[in-house]
Design a protein around this motif. Sequence first.
Motif, short mmCIF file in Angstrom:
data_model
loop_
_atom_site.label_atom_id
_atom_site.label_comp_id
_atom_site.label_asym_id
_atom_site.label_seq_id
_atom_site.Cartn_x
_atom_site.Cartn_y
_atom_site.Cartn_z
N ARG A 114 -37.17 24.31 130.63
CA ARG A 114 -36.43 23.51 131.59
C ARG A 114 -34.97 23.35 131.20
O ARG A 114 -34.10 23.22 132.06
N GLU A 115 -34.69 23.36 129.88
CA GLU A 115 -33.32 23.10 129.44
C GLU A 115 -33.06 23.79 128.10
O GLU A 115 -33.93 23.86 127.24
N VAL A 116 -31.87 24.32 127.96
CA VAL A 116 -31.36 24.85 126.69
C VAL A 116 -30.04 24.14 126.40
O VAL A 116 -29.19 24.02 127.28
N ARG A 117 -29.89 23.65 125.16
CA ARG A 117 -28.66 22.96 124.79
C ARG A 117 -27.89 23.84 123.80
O ARG A 117 -28.48 24.42 122.88
N ALA A 118 -26.58 23.90 124.01
CA ALA A 118 -25.74 24.72 123.15
C ALA A 118 -24.46 23.98 122.80
O ALA A 118 -23.86 23.31 123.65
N HIS A 119 -24.07 24.10 121.55
CA HIS A 119 -22.79 23.56 121.10
C HIS A 119 -21.95 24.74 120.63
O HIS A 119 -22.41 25.59 119.86
N VAL A 120 -20.70 24.83 121.12
CA VAL A 120 -19.83 25.96 120.81
C VAL A 120 -18.49 25.44 120.30
O VAL A 120 -17.88 24.56 120.91
N ARG A 121 -18.06 25.98 119.18
CA ARG A 121 -16.73 25.64 118.64
C ARG A 121 -16.13 26.89 118.00
O ARG A 121 -16.85 27.81 117.63
N THR A 122 -14.81 26.92 117.89
CA THR A 122 -14.15 28.00 117.18
C THR A 122 -13.64 27.48 115.84
O THR A 122 -13.21 26.33 115.73
N ILE A 123 -13.74 28.35 114.83
CA ILE A 123 -13.34 28.00 113.47
C ILE A 123 -12.36 29.05 112.97
O ILE A 123 -12.64 30.25 113.06
N PRO A 124 -11.23 28.65 112.44
CA PRO A 124 -10.33 29.64 111.85
C PRO A 124 -10.97 30.28 110.62
O PRO A 124 -11.72 29.63 109.89
#
Length: 334
Positions: free
Chosen positions: A279-289
Amino acid sequence: MIRLIEAVSQLLPALASLEPFSLEGGRARRKSGLPMPRALIEFPLAALALVLVALNTLVHATPLLLLALVKALVPHAGFRRRISAWLILLAESWIAVNSKMIDAVDTRLVVEERDPLRRDGWYLVLSNHQSWVDIPVLQKLFNRRIPFLKFFLKNELIWVPVLGLAWWALDFPFMKRYSRQVLEKHPELRGKDIEATRRACEKYRELPVSVMNFVEGTRFTVEKHSQGSPYARLLPPRAGGVAFVLDAMGDMLDAVVDVTLHYPGGKPTIYDLFSGRIREVRAHVRTIPIPAEFLGGSYENDPVFRERFQAWINGLWAEKDARLAQLSGVRAPQ
């Protein structure tokens, strides 16, 4: 044909909402309050979805392989670059249609994204790995938003029938690595593998690329986790693969894209995806140098560099473990 596949895929949500019918007065009428057992809906839903995926793959793979063959037969750099662009458009179209089918089975992707991403960037994408479902989810998440996702492949895989040609034509990076046993017998080969991989990756200076790496090296299972993982929800990261990519391509890459995936309903299968169980997928996205100190070092030959690099990756993984706790609604320990 693609529009036909997309149109048929609209049957998927209709299947998911089916209820029993009764015949009254010669007409079919829906019985209220009698929902059809979910198991009776899931199998035809998954079967239709899988047929559509297969048909979508056939429709896109046929011209892709023909163009790949043309690219292999015409050794002109400018012509090959143009063919590569067409091939990527085909691959992105294939992903886009598959992603519409994910939407059609009513799987909701909830994304927390901190930083803007660029279609013309150069990225190393790192993610935790729980299921084969991770791959279509990541493709849906990033398709046409960053360069087409590619994986480093062992050099021998280029000889796999059909797929090897497709991977080569789509400019997947191939790596040549010697085993420890070979290096012990032939120490003069030490460092030759990374040099060969660097030469193979030179084309990416003019071709934006996103290289995907599942840092754990395998899918999460309770059994594997019980074998001494220091993390509550992750397997230990394998830093060597990330170090190899940075050694081969580090000066080309703009940033690391760090992705954390969580499935609130538990670890899913591909059948779960296409039968509408997710029913649901959770995602966290960030960029890192990428720290400058990790560009140009030797992970294999410099123990001090290796220790610092492992500490960096372990730190990222500790943060990811805490983030998974947040995504699952569990307060992380202080």
